[in-house]
Scaffold this motif. Structure first.
Motif, PDB file in Angstrom:
ATOM      1  N   VAL A 162       0.853  -1.184   0.000  1.00  9.09           N
ATOM      2  CA  VAL A 162       0.000   0.000   0.000  1.00  9.09           C
ATOM      3  C   VAL A 162       0.894   1.240   0.000  1.00  9.09           C
ATOM      4  N   VAL A 163       0.692   2.102  -0.973  1.00 10.93           N
ATOM      5  CA  VAL A 163       1.469   3.328  -1.085  1.00 10.93           C
ATOM      6  C   VAL A 163       0.543   4.504  -0.758  1.00 10.93           C
ATOM      7  N   PRO A 164       0.908   5.324   0.243  1.00 14.53           N
ATOM      8  CA  PRO A 164       0.046   6.453   0.579  1.00 14.53           C
ATOM      9  C   PRO A 164       0.003   7.475  -0.557  1.00 14.53           C
ATOM     10  N   ALA A 165      -1.130   8.141  -0.671  1.00 11.42           N
ATOM     11  CA  ALA A 165      -1.282   9.158  -1.714  1.00 11.42           C
ATOM     12  C   ALA A 165      -0.392  10.352  -1.387  1.00 11.42           C
ATOM     13  N   LYS A 166       0.208  10.929  -2.402  1.00  6.60           N
ATOM     14  CA  LYS A 166       1.072  12.089  -2.208  1.00  6.60           C
ATOM     15  C   LYS A 166       0.230  13.356  -2.229  1.00  6.60           C
ATOM     16  N   LEU A 167       0.481  14.220  -1.266  1.00 11.82           N
ATOM     17  CA  LEU A 167      -0.217  15.490  -1.174  1.00 11.82           C
ATOM     18  C   LEU A 167       0.765  16.584  -1.574  1.00 11.82           C
ATOM     19  N   PRO A 168       0.447  17.350  -2.593  1.00 11.87           N
ATOM     20  CA  PRO A 168       1.369  18.413  -3.002  1.00 11.87           C
ATOM     21  C   PRO A 168       1.513  19.484  -1.912  1.00 11.87           C
ATOM     22  N   LEU A 169       2.704  20.055  -1.810  1.00 10.50           N
ATOM     23  CA  LEU A 169       2.977  21.073  -0.809  1.00 10.50           C
ATOM     24  C   LEU A 169       2.089  22.290  -1.001  1.00 10.50           C
ATOM     25  N   LYS A 170       1.753  22.613  -2.249  1.00 11.71           N
ATOM     26  CA  LYS A 170       0.922  23.794  -2.479  1.00 11.71           C
ATOM     27  C   LYS A 170      -0.497  23.604  -1.948  1.00 11.71           C
ATOM     28  N   ASP A 171      -0.930  22.371  -1.720  1.00 10.42           N
ATOM     29  CA  ASP A 171      -2.234  22.128  -1.112  1.00 10.42           C
ATOM     30  C   ASP A 171      -2.181  22.244   0.408  1.00 10.42           C
ATOM     31  N   ILE A 172      -1.031  21.960   0.996  1.00 10.84           N
ATOM     32  CA  ILE A 172      -0.878  21.993   2.449  1.00 10.84           C
ATOM     33  C   ILE A 172      -0.478  23.387   2.943  1.00 10.84           C
ATOM     34  N   ALA A 173       0.251  24.137   2.152  1.00 13.77           N
ATOM     35  CA  ALA A 173       0.827  25.419   2.586  1.00 13.77           C
ATOM     36  C   ALA A 173      -0.204  26.407   3.131  1.00 13.77           C
ATOM     37  N   PRO A 174      -1.347  26.649   2.483  1.00 14.11           N
ATOM     38  CA  PRO A 174      -2.295  27.619   3.060  1.00 14.11           C
ATOM     39  C   PRO A 174      -2.806  27.210   4.440  1.00 14.11           C
ATOM     40  N   TRP A 175      -3.039  25.908   4.632  1.00 13.83           N
ATOM     41  CA  TRP A 175      -3.505  25.452   5.936  1.00 13.83           C
ATOM     42  C   TRP A 175      -2.403  25.571   6.983  1.00 13.83           C
ATOM     43  N   ALA A 176      -1.173  25.296   6.595  1.00 13.01           N
ATOM     44  CA  ALA A 176      -0.055  25.421   7.531  1.00 13.01           C
ATOM     45  C   ALA A 176       0.138  26.875   7.959  1.00 13.01           C
ATOM     46  N   VAL A 177       0.019  27.802   7.021  1.00 13.65           N
ATOM     47  CA  VAL A 177       0.132  29.227   7.349  1.00 13.65           C
ATOM     48  C   VAL A 177      -1.015  29.656   8.256  1.00 13.65           C
ATOM     49  N   PHE A 178      -2.227  29.226   7.943  1.00 16.92           N
ATOM     50  CA  PHE A 178      -3.398  29.582   8.753  1.00 16.92           C
ATOM     51  C   PHE A 178      -3.237  29.109  10.191  1.00 16.92           C
ATOM     52  N   PHE A 179      -2.889  27.829  10.378  1.00 22.38           N
ATOM     53  CA  PHE A 179      -2.747  27.303  11.726  1.00 22.38           C
ATOM     54  C   PHE A 179      -1.517  27.875  12.432  1.00 22.38           C
ATOM     55  N   GLY A 180      -0.473  28.217  11.693  1.00 26.32           N
ATOM     56  CA  GLY A 180       0.687  28.868  12.296  1.00 26.32           C
ATOM     57  C   GLY A 180       0.333  30.236  12.863  1.00 26.32           C
ATOM     58  N   ILE A 181      -0.417  31.027  12.090  1.00 28.12           N
ATOM     59  CA  ILE A 181      -0.859  32.346  12.564  1.00 28.12           C
ATOM     60  C   ILE A 181      -1.807  32.201  13.746  1.00 28.12           C
ATOM     61  N   LEU A 182      -2.705  31.227  13.678  1.00 26.69           N
ATOM     62  CA  LEU A 182      -3.631  30.981  14.775  1.00 26.69           C
ATOM     63  C   LEU A 182      -2.882  30.627  16.056  1.00 26.69           C
ATOM     64  N   MET A 183      -1.847  29.808  15.954  1.00 31.47           N
ATOM     65  CA  MET A 183      -1.057  29.434  17.124  1.00 31.47           C
ATOM     66  C   MET A 183      -0.269  30.621  17.678  1.00 31.47           C
ATOM     67  N   LEU A 184       0.223  31.492  16.807  1.00 30.76           N
ATOM     68  CA  LEU A 184       0.929  32.685  17.288  1.00 30.76           C
ATOM     69  C   LEU A 184      -0.016  33.622  18.034  1.00 30.76           C
ATOM     70  N   ILE A 185      -1.234  33.773  17.539  1.00 25.45           N
ATOM     71  CA  ILE A 185      -2.221  34.608  18.228  1.00 25.45           C
ATOM     72  C   ILE A 185      -2.555  33.999  19.586  1.00 25.45           C
ATOM     73  N   LEU A 186      -2.755  32.689  19.636  1.00 21.90           N
ATOM     74  CA  LEU A 186      -3.043  32.022  20.900  1.00 21.90           C
ATOM     75  C   LEU A 186      -1.881  32.175  21.878  1.00 21.90           C
ATOM     76  N   LEU A 187      -0.660  32.027  21.383  1.00 24.77           N
ATOM     77  CA  LEU A 187       0.520  32.191  22.232  1.00 24.77           C
ATOM     78  C   LEU A 187       0.612  33.610  22.769  1.00 24.77           C
ATOM     79  N   TYR A 188       0.263  34.605  21.955  1.00 21.67           N
ATOM     80  CA  TYR A 188       0.266  35.990  22.434  1.00 21.67           C
ATOM     81  C   TYR A 188      -0.726  36.167  23.570  1.00 21.67           C
ATOM     82  N   PHE A 189      -1.954  35.679  23.376  1.00 23.67           N
ATOM     83  CA  PHE A 189      -2.971  35.888  24.405  1.00 23.67           C
ATOM     84  C   PHE A 189      -2.646  35.141  25.691  1.00 23.67           C
ATOM     85  N   VAL A 190      -2.044  33.977  25.599  1.00 22.37           N
ATOM     86  CA  VAL A 190      -1.691  33.239  26.807  1.00 22.37           C
ATOM     87  C   VAL A 190      -0.443  33.828  27.451  1.00 22.37           C
TER      88      VAL A 190
END
Length: 73
Positions: free
Chosen positions: A14-42
């Motif tokens: 079984v070979v896992p499906a490959k996910l292109p980086l350009k599909d993951i990048a917007p979500w990674a940026v979104f969650f990175g910014i969300l975590m920075l905001i959470l870290l600021y408030f805490v």
């Protein structure tokens, strides 16, 4: 009572499906910014750097602040 024996069959690995980086990048940026905001408030939302006036945010994140090792007293 009859027993059934299942013989293993040759299958391709079984070979896992490959996910292109350009599909993951917007979500990674979104969650990175969300975590920075959470870290600021805490970690820093109190005193002179406060974005929100009052003690409301401080009281909501007070226990998380101590759990993560941020001083607040």
């Amino acid at each position: 009572m009859a027993q059934h024996v299942v013989q293993p069959t040759a299958t391709s690995p079984v070979v896992p499906a490959k996910l292109p980086l350009k599909d993951i990048a917007p979500w990674a940026v979104f969650f990175g910014i969300l975590m920075l905001i959470l870290l600021y408030f805490v970690g820093a939302e109190q005193g002179a750097t406060a974005v929100v006036s009052g003690e409301g945010v401080h009281e909501w994140v007070h226990d998380a602040r101590h759990l993560l090792g941020f001083p607040c007293h």
